[in-house]
Design a protein around this motif. Sequence first.
Motif, mmCIF file in Angstrom:
data_model
loop_
_atom_site.group_PDB
_atom_site.id
_atom_site.type_symbol
_atom_site.label_atom_id
_atom_site.label_comp_id
_atom_site.label_asym_id
_atom_site.label_seq_id
_atom_site.Cartn_x
_atom_site.Cartn_y
_atom_site.Cartn_z
ATOM 1 N N LYS A 91 0.844 -1.209 0.000
ATOM 2 C CA LYS A 91 0.000 0.000 0.000
ATOM 3 C C LYS A 91 0.872 1.248 0.000
ATOM 4 C CE LYS A 91 -3.750 -1.739 2.718
ATOM 5 N NZ LYS A 91 -3.633 -1.883 4.163
ATOM 6 N N VAL A 92 1.908 1.220 0.838
ATOM 7 C CA VAL A 92 2.795 2.379 0.972
ATOM 8 C C VAL A 92 3.460 2.762 -0.347
ATOM 9 C CG1 VAL A 92 5.101 2.969 1.880
ATOM 10 C CG2 VAL A 92 3.306 2.205 3.424
ATOM 11 N N VAL A 93 3.964 1.764 -1.060
ATOM 12 C CA VAL A 93 4.674 2.088 -2.294
ATOM 13 C C VAL A 93 3.763 2.177 -3.507
ATOM 14 C CG1 VAL A 93 6.791 1.037 -1.413
ATOM 15 C CG2 VAL A 93 5.313 -0.273 -2.912
ATOM 16 N N GLY A 94 2.527 1.748 -3.332
ATOM 17 C CA GLY A 94 1.574 1.877 -4.424
ATOM 18 C C GLY A 94 1.438 0.640 -5.301
ATOM 19 N N PHE A 95 1.928 -0.519 -4.818
ATOM 20 C CA PHE A 95 1.646 -1.764 -5.572
ATOM 21 C C PHE A 95 0.349 -2.291 -5.008
ATOM 22 C CE2 PHE A 95 5.685 -1.426 -7.120
ATOM 23 C CZ PHE A 95 6.740 -1.955 -6.373
ATOM 24 N N GLN A 96 -0.720 -2.332 -5.746
ATOM 25 C CA GLN A 96 -1.923 -2.855 -5.100
ATOM 26 C C GLN A 96 -2.491 -4.101 -5.723
ATOM 27 O OE1 GLN A 96 -2.627 0.592 -3.845
ATOM 28 N NE2 GLN A 96 -3.564 0.045 -1.921
#
Lengths: 104, 169
Positions: A99-104
Motif C-alpha cells: 500500500k505504501v509504495v503503491g503496488f496494489q
Amino acid sequence: FRFKDSLAEDLRSADLVISHAGAGSCLETLEKGKPLIVVINDKLMNNHQLELARQLHRDGYVLCCNCSTLVETLQLMDLSTLKPFPPGQPEKFALFLDKVVGFQ
Amino acid sequence: AGGHTTEILRLLSCLSESYSPRHYVFADSDKMSEAKIRSFEQKRAETFPKSQFTLHRIPRSREVRQSWISSVVTTLYSILYSLPLTNKLKPDLILCNGPGTCVPVCISALLLGLLGIKRSIIVYVESICRVETLSLSGKILYYFSDYFIVQWPHLKEKYPKSVYLGRIV
C-alpha cells in the motif's frame, strides 16, 4: 561449543530448553514449539534484552528465573502451563508495504 | 548484524518480486550477515529466478556503549561514506530495522531528498526485542522516517505516530 551456524538440529531433538534472554534464542526456541526456561542475568539488569523475556513471561510463553533459582524452577516447573507461541505474520507487513509504495 | 539480519530477512520473506533489485547494506565488522543474506536470496531465486541483489559494507557507525562524543564522529564518518553509496543506488525504498548502520544510510537519503536529487521512502521496523523502549536508532528515525513500525502495543501508545501491525517477524 563456541558458535554453531545453526542450533536448529539441537533444538529439534530437545525436550526442554534453558536459555539466556537473547531474543534470537528465545524466539527460535518458541517457534520450534519447545518449552523454554529463560535465565535472566542479574548483572545485566538494565539490558534491554530483558524487555522481551519479561513480555514473553507475562504472556505465558516462557518460564523465567535467575541463576540462583534455576534448580528450584526445574524441580517445581509445570510445563503444561506454557502457552503455544503463535508465529509472526510477515504477510501483514507485505500488505502494508504494498500500500505504501503503491503496488496494489 | 546478527538478530537484525534475521529479522529483516523475515520481513522480506513475503514481499513480491516487484521489490527488486534489493541492495543489502551492512557493517564491515559484520561477519555473519553475508552468509545469511546469500542463503535467503539463493532460496528466493528458486521461486523467482530473475531475482537481483547486491551487497554493500559500510563502516560501523557506533560500537555498543561507545561514548556520545566519539559516536558523533564515527557516525559523521559513516554518513560521508554512505552518501556516495546512497547516491549511486538511489533507492525508491529504504527498509531498515535498527542497527546503527541504518542511521547514516537514512540520513544520506534524507540529504539527497533535501537536495532534490532523490526522494526515498524510509520505512523503519523496530526490532521485536523492543517491547517497552525504542532503540537509539529508533529514537532518531522516529522523527525522520516516513513510516515507523513497532511490534508491541505498548510502543504504539508511547509513540503515537508509529504503525502497529502486530508481530511481523
